[in-house]
Design a protein around this motif. Sequence first.
Motif, mmCIF file in Angstrom:
data_model
loop_
_atom_site.group_PDB
_atom_site.id
_atom_site.type_symbol
_atom_site.label_atom_id
_atom_site.label_comp_id
_atom_site.label_asym_id
_atom_site.label_seq_id
_atom_site.Cartn_x
_atom_site.Cartn_y
_atom_site.Cartn_z
ATOM 1 N N MET A 173 0.828 -1.201 0.000
ATOM 2 C CA MET A 173 0.000 0.000 0.000
ATOM 3 C C MET A 173 0.866 1.256 0.000
ATOM 4 O O MET A 173 2.051 1.213 0.324
ATOM 5 N N SER A 179 -5.517 -1.333 2.367
ATOM 6 C CA SER A 179 -5.329 -1.948 1.054
ATOM 7 C C SER A 179 -5.771 -3.393 1.101
ATOM 8 O O SER A 179 -5.833 -4.009 2.173
ATOM 9 N N SER A 192 -6.142 -0.032 -3.296
ATOM 10 C CA SER A 192 -6.250 0.837 -2.114
ATOM 11 C C SER A 192 -7.672 0.804 -1.561
ATOM 12 O O SER A 192 -8.641 0.568 -2.289
#
Length: 412
Positions: A173, A179, A192
């Motif tokens: 992430m 994420s 995300s």
Amino acid sequence: MKKIYIVLVVTMLLSASIYFLLFHKNKSLKFIPENADAVILVDVKKAIRQYISELLTHPSEWLKDDKKNKSKISFSKSGVKIPDFLQVFHLKNTKISEWYTILEIENKEKFSAFLESRQFVNDGKDRFKNGRFFIQIKGKNCIVGTSDQNLKNIASPLSQKFRNKVLNADSFMQDSFGSISFISELRTRNFSIDLNEDEIEIKSSESSGDFKSLIADLEDETQFLKAELDQNNIKNISFVFNKNISDSLSVNSLKMSVNLEEINDTIISYGYDDNFNEIEKVSYQKIVQPNYELILQIPDADKTWNYFQQKKWINSQSQFTAIPFQPNSIYRNKNQISIKSTRKSVKNDDIRKQNYIFVKNNPLLFSVFKTFGNSYKEFFKNVDYIFYGNKSQDYLIKIKLKKNELPLILRL
């Protein structure tokens, strides 16, 4: 001069404390096992900052007394070390509903009190359950899962080298709230997760495609579910649900429309009268049933039809029994197979030539939510719609909630 020096030192100490409490992060990931095929990370400190920020702008929540949860010990006082990144994972070849996380226990007495306050029952051998979650204590750690089926199958953690890079949160992430990553032998796909005012967004990139006009168009529809998917999206969704049916069917595209309807269901039972004669008793209950049409575009309808027959999914009345909601009818032509419910027809003739799934919440579903816990039930009742869309390499999942005077993070 001395006062200025004291103020300066206090300011620096306060700033350093705020930085370490809310911004400094340990990005190492110690608890993701080698046999994980999906990982969810949550940036805990970002979540805390977002919560504080929203709380400051909603003073009505400052003095709120949560009487319902007074008997429950909060997670922050559970005796468990709260990591900077919560690591939730899914294991290969397990059900999509099975997710796990591993946490460090700092104080066993506090942790025992926390389990008791949350109505966990000791199941023997350091195992606990409360109906929704299962916990296995192993030394100084505890494994928390939505199932107890594979607690023993969690492999050793991934090595500190992953894809030839140092394994840490940056592997999965960037600067988002959280994420979700799908791990395969060839690559890792990162998406995300953002928690906005009244929606949760899961997307593949910042642009995530332009789906606003499509979503606005679908919001005007009355159907409970609308979907159009091409071959690649069918395969991707089959992979997520751990199924390989799309390969067997060679489906080029799928189009689906579903409405919900409440109907009277007849229940026939048998009993005895005062003279012990058998009598038939008829009663009625209201149930929710879908009306639907599913259209599959395929290269060879005869080959797919034969596959359905081998699976015994087509009965002598030409009904597709793999769909549990009956009655329906299935028929074919050269490159198409259609499955329709026979009770009522649904509109399924518009073609947008885009990849999407759109599910609109319906009050008829509230009876289904009764089986959920109170917090889950309230959350799902407040969902407005769920959208999945794909354009080229851009993917977006949006869970839109109904408007509320409080932002989503203060409602959780």
